[in-house]
Design a protein around this motif. Structure first.
Motif, PDB file in Angstrom:
ATOM      1  N   HIS A  45       0.978  -1.102   0.046  1.00  0.00           N
ATOM      2  CA  HIS A  45      -0.183  -0.214   0.049  1.00  0.00           C
ATOM      3  C   HIS A  45       0.681   1.304   0.018  1.00  0.00           C
ATOM      4  N   PRO A  66      -3.529   1.659   7.175  1.00  0.00           N
ATOM      5  CA  PRO A  66      -3.063   0.466   7.450  1.00  0.00           C
ATOM      6  C   PRO A  66      -2.157   0.524   8.669  1.00  0.00           C
ATOM      7  N   ALA A  78      -2.164  -2.539  10.851  1.00  0.00           N
ATOM      8  CA  ALA A  78      -2.363  -3.593   9.781  1.00  0.00           C
ATOM      9  C   ALA A  78      -1.027  -3.667   9.120  1.00  0.00           C
ATOM     10  N   ASP A 106      -1.395  -4.345   5.710  1.00  0.00           N
ATOM     11  CA  ASP A 106      -1.627  -3.774   4.473  1.00  0.00           C
ATOM     12  C   ASP A 106      -3.157  -3.549   4.397  1.00  0.00           C
ATOM     13  N   LEU A 107      -3.675  -3.215   3.231  1.00  0.00           N
ATOM     14  CA  LEU A 107      -5.286  -2.924   3.163  1.00  0.00           C
ATOM     15  C   LEU A 107      -5.575  -4.288   2.923  1.00  0.00           C
ATOM     16  N   ALA A 108      -7.052  -4.601   3.117  1.00  0.00           N
ATOM     17  CA  ALA A 108      -7.682  -5.793   2.974  1.00  0.00           C
ATOM     18  C   ALA A 108      -7.347  -6.461   1.671  1.00  0.00           C
ATOM     19  N   ASN A 110      -6.207  -2.741  -4.903  1.00  0.00           N
ATOM     20  CA  ASN A 110      -5.594  -1.446  -4.393  1.00  0.00           C
ATOM     21  C   ASN A 110      -4.737  -0.958  -5.714  1.00  0.00           C
ATOM     22  N   ASN A 170     -12.020  -0.653  -0.082  1.00  0.00           N
ATOM     23  CA  ASN A 170     -10.681  -1.045   0.482  1.00  0.00           C
ATOM     24  C   ASN A 170     -10.765  -0.440   1.965  1.00  0.00           C
ATOM     25  N   THR A 200     -11.036  -2.648   5.291  1.00  0.00           N
ATOM     26  CA  THR A 200      -9.872  -2.606   6.006  1.00  0.00           C
ATOM     27  C   THR A 200     -10.148  -2.078   7.478  1.00  0.00           C
ATOM     28  N   THR A 201     -11.127  -0.883   7.521  1.00  0.00           N
ATOM     29  CA  THR A 201     -11.335  -0.305   8.900  1.00  0.00           C
ATOM     30  C   THR A 201     -12.090  -1.469   9.524  1.00  0.00           C
ATOM     31  N   MET A 235      -9.627  -4.968   9.601  1.00  0.00           N
ATOM     32  CA  MET A 235      -8.056  -5.322   9.904  1.00  0.00           C
ATOM     33  C   MET A 235      -7.512  -4.524  11.128  1.00  0.00           C
ATOM     34  N   ALA A 283     -13.192 -10.579   5.619  1.00  0.00           N
ATOM     35  CA  ALA A 283     -13.117  -9.315   4.730  1.00  0.00           C
ATOM     36  C   ALA A 283     -13.553  -9.697   3.279  1.00  0.00           C
TER      37      ALA A 283
END
Lengths: 96, 545, 235
Positions: free
Chosen positions: B30, B102, B107, B109-111, B116, B178, B182-183, B186, C32
């Motif tokens: 990311h 992230p 985290a 990375d992003l999910a 991305n 994403n 992610t929020t 992750m 996810a």
């Protein structure tokens, strides 16, 4: 999303209900109901069918957290904003 | 696990782990994708800025003498489209959000790292279509693509411009998707929703708008393209269509799009204000809810762009009332930043100067927005320079200020180098002065009745003095924008190596090395503290040389 | 030392090659992916929502002409297609169930049935498009739609307004069909993986997520069918 395994019977039952719903929609459309009732009935049946698909085929009934439901409700709420506020313009244009 | 070390003895970071063009173009990190975005949006920022300078040069004199009228139409159209869709909307989320979210939530990375990267490629495809449009003679519909002008009457490249924005829109949707996932999924152990930095909250709220608004723009542009190619009549009154339907659908996205631009800026300013006041944010919950509130209420106000276009009076009154409601969460934010600074130990580093600029200019932009929400005044100033000045106060005075502030704040983390503080402060000052000199006269011009999008104002030469001031301001502003680009590039080679936490700031991103390793954290962080725990940090902001 | 997330991920990766490096657990990865698809479907609702908005406005304005346009559509083919899609939704749901239970052969059979039903839908849609083309009901210079408004023999159909109906019909069903084509492609990929025995009780996320997409496309059709085919049918 969920580890829940639905029974075969349930899936077949939902499937038959959906087919019957389709048949009823077509049949009711041929009957002349007063006012906008034809559209109301057709959309009500469609919504029942969609709800069955979402709850059972898409397993939302067994989701273990709320977020899936929140996402669905949010999307429908935003769609309602778009339709309602647009129509607020179109339905009142001829008012004086 | 010990810190990875390269053969040369240097610590391994996301920057030096791999080299070569392939390691960048196929990266799913990311942080690297954020840098790809940084380079691309900077490119489009300078293209859009170039068009802006030509516009200002044309308006230096009352006569239309520098460019042809048609060219002028293309200039303001492409200035708007490039700046809005290829700079303002992606800038903060895709660069700073991508880099920081992230890390801020703990985290690796992003999910969806590959999604991305896909979003960057979509941006590049959209950008290439836009460049193709520009190089082939451009488009002159105005950035708004109003029908039936865009579908029936113009012979410029409407279809490619529309498709460019259609594709770039999907890039924006994927970024938002994403961030939301992610929020939700992750966050590190202990990183509860009430401990999230407001920067993350801001991006969460932004993502909601990107996800639920952008698809409507996409389908609208698709309809415009179909309409232009096949003359279906959906938006053409001669064929029974309604041009106002286009405007409804367009502004359903494009008004909330303003909040896509400004909300991430608000997140940045919250981080900066806390750090340089050494205080916890005032009213954390109210600040987070205000961000979500703006995201929701922002969708209820779109038709205030259409007050004079022929919508029903009743709808206009509803939209006018609803538009006022946006002021409530916006005011909460301004008051709470001010309260955060109250009795804080404030230092005046470059990021803080930009944050000051943001708060003041955003307030002015917001208050003049209330003028435009009011039906009576809007009729008077619609399509004048008052509107132009208003939205530039939000977009340039607000969003670009915040973006530059954020770039300075996190540059040590991104590049591992310090930028020269003295030059930074000078640039911040130039941007502030140049901005006000450019756009404040436009409020007066608009109030005096100068219409926007006019190439020649020789019928009223009294407008000239204010236009000259505005053009002079734009020149100062241009210098203020070029300077940071030069010293950022310079600092990558010659800047002082940055410590991990150059500002003694709170937040997980300051606990990882500068620049961070590829997977951000060597061990899964566990969060035990609240956001902005400056009362627990005893050190002050180090004094810059 | 051993609780480093990178090391943990590597160890688990040996157990399940599908676990990506940046997720801590398989459950996190699955959650996810599922949330990602739901959020994507929310954007799809708004994507089709823009067209539903246009549809609503013009149906409100030009109800009579919309009724006439609607009655020219073949309700038998449309209804059959609705049933076909419902059947395909069932087979997808059964494919996911089979994956949950680890019944390898059943997964593949259900997925192939789904794709076949999807292709039947597209075929019937193609027949309908062909009919409209032959009847000159495709918007454009050749558009021709004579007749009168249902229930009002004295009011002739307004050609422009009818053209808007057919424009919306073609764009809405066309984008729906595009989603179907993408869905069939997705399932072709997943069937290929299923044949390599990639899915089972431990890992069936792709089957489930693609299934969510397919059900959504079905739901869109559940609304498109009454909205396009059944306007004012009783007159």
């Amino acid at each position: 999303m969920s580890e829940h395994v639905s029974s075969l019977k349930l899936y077949i039952g939902i499937w038959i209900t959906l087919l019957i719903g389709t048949l009823v929609t077509v049949l009711v459309a041929g009957v002349n109901l007063p006012g906008p009732l034809n559209a109301v009935v057709a959309l009500t049946i469609a919504t029942i069918k969609a709800t069955l698909v979402v709850l059972f085929f898409m397993h939302v009934k067994y989701a273990h957290d709320k977020i899936t439901k929140v996402v669905i409700v949010a999307a429908l709420f935003w769609l309602a904003i778009l339709l309602a506020l647009s129509m607020a313009d179109y339905t009142t244009r001829l008012w004086t | 696990m010990a810190t990875a070390v390269l053969e040369s003895g240097e610590r391994e970071t996301y920057l030096n782990k791999e080299y070569g063009i392939k390691s960048w173009l196929l990266t799913v990190d990311h942080k690297r994708i954020a840098l790809l975005y940084l380079v691309s949006i900077t490119f489009f920022f300078f293209i859009g800025g170039f068009f802006a300078l030509l516009i200002r040069l044309e308006l230096l004199t009352p006569a239309g003498d520098l460019v042809q009228a048609d060219t002028y139409n293309k200039l303001f159209t492409m200035h708007g489209q490039v700046m809005v869709f290829f700079f303002l909307i992606p800038a903060v989320p895709a660069v700073l959000g991508n880099f920081l979210i992230p890390i801020m939530i703990g985290a690796k990375d992003l999910a969806f790292p590959r999604v991305n990267l896909l979003s960057w490629y979509l941006y590049i495809i959209g950008g290439a279509l836009m460049l193709y449009t520009i190089l082939n003679g451009g488009v002159d519909t105005g950035w708004t693509f109003y029908t039936p002008l865009s579908t029936e009457f113009l012979n410029t490249h409407v279809v490619t411009a529309g498709l460019a924005i259609f594709v770039a829109g999907f890039s924006s949707i994927l970024t938002g998707l994403n961030f939301v996932v992610t929020t939700h999924r992750m966050r590190a152990p202990g990183m509860t929703w009430s401990r999230l930095p407001l920067f993350v909250w801001a991006h969460y709220a932004t993502s909601i708008i990107q996800l639920l608004g952008t698809p409507v723009l996409a389908i609208t542009l698709l309809l415009v393209v179909c309409e232009r190619l096949f003359h279906l009549g959906i938006f053409n009154p001669a064929l029974g269509g309604d041009p106002l339907l286009f405007q409804h659908l367009f502004w359903f996205y494009s008004h909330p799009a303003v909040y896509i631009m400004i909300l991430p800026g608000m997140g940045i300013v919250s981080e900066i204000v806390c750090c340089f006041s050494r205080k916890r944010i005032f009213g954390y919950t109210a600040m987070a809810l205000a961000l979500l509130g703006i995201a929701v209420v922002g969708f209820l106000v779109w038709a205030h762009h259409m007050f004079v276009a022929g919508i029903s009076l009743y709808a206009a009154m509803i939209f006018s009332l609803l538009s006022y409601f946006v002021a409530v969460p916006s005011a909460i934010k301004v008051f709470n930043w001010t309260s955060t600074m109250y009795k804080g130990s404030i230092t005046y580093q470059t990021p803080m100067l930009y944050a000051f600029g943001f708060i003041g200019l955003f307030t002015m932009g917001g208050l003049t927005g209330l003028f435009l929400a009011s039906l009576g005044i809007d009729v008077h100033v619609t399509d004048t320079y008052f509107v132009v000045a208003h939205f530039h106060y939000i977009m340039v005075g607000g969003m670009v200020m915040a973006y530059l502030g954020g770039m300075h704040f996190w540059w040590p983390k991104i590049s591992g180098r310090m930028y020269p503080e003295g030059w930074g402060r000078l640039a911040a000052l130039l941007v502030f002065v140049g901005f006000n000199l450019t756009f404040f006269p436009q409020f007066i011009l608009g109030y005096m009745g100068m219409p926007r999008r006019y190439w020649d104002y020789s019928h009223s030469p009294e407008f000239q003095i204010l236009n000259v001031l505005s053009t002079a301001g734009a020149t100062v502003l241009a210098v203020g924008y070029v300077l940071p680009m030069i010293y950022f590039l310079w600092s990558m080679r010659y800047g002082k190596p940055a410590p991990d936490n150059p500002w003694n700031a709170a937040g997980l991103e300051w606990m990882v090395p500068s620049p961070p390793p590829t997977f951000n954290f060597e061990e899964q962080p566990v969060v035990t503290w609240e956001a902005y725990n400056y009362d627990e940090i005893k050190e002050e902001v180090p004094v810059a040389q | 030392m051993h609780n480093s997330p990178i090391a943990t991920a590597d160890q688990e990766a040996h157990q399940n090659p599908a676990l990506l490096h940046h997720f801590a657990t398989e459950e996190q990865q699955k959650d996810a992916a599922s949330l990602g698809m739901w959020v994507f479907l929310a954007t799809e609702i708004m994507f089709f929502g823009g067209m539903f908005c246009a549809y609503l406005v013009y149906r409100y304005w030009y109800f009579g002409d919309f009724g006439a346009g609607s009655q020219s559509l073949n309700v038998v083919l449309g209804g059959t297609n609705t049933a076909v899609l419902i059947c395909s939704s069932l087979t997808v749901a059964l494919a996911v169930r089979a994956a949950q239970l680890g019944q390898q052969k059943v997964i593949i059979i259900c997925l192939i049935l789904t794709m076949l039903l999807g292709l039947v839908f597209l075929g019937i849609k193609g027949v309908e498009y062909h009919d409209k083309f032959v009847e000159h009901h495709v918007p454009g210079p050749g558009f021709h739609f004579p007749g009168h408004v249902p229930g009002h023999p004295d009011i002739p159909i307004n050609q422009h307004h009818a053209q808007i109906f057919f424009s919306l019909y073609f764009i809405m069903t066309g984008l729906h069909a595009l989603h179907m084509i993408i869905g069939v492609g997705l399932f072709a990929f997943i069937t290929y993986n299923a044949m390599r025995r990639r899915y089972g009780p431990d890992y069936y996320t792709p089957v489930e997520v693609a299934g969510l997409y397919w059900h959504f496309v079905d739901i869109i059709w559940i609304y498109l069918f009454p909205l396009l085919y059944l306007i004012d049918r009783s007159k």
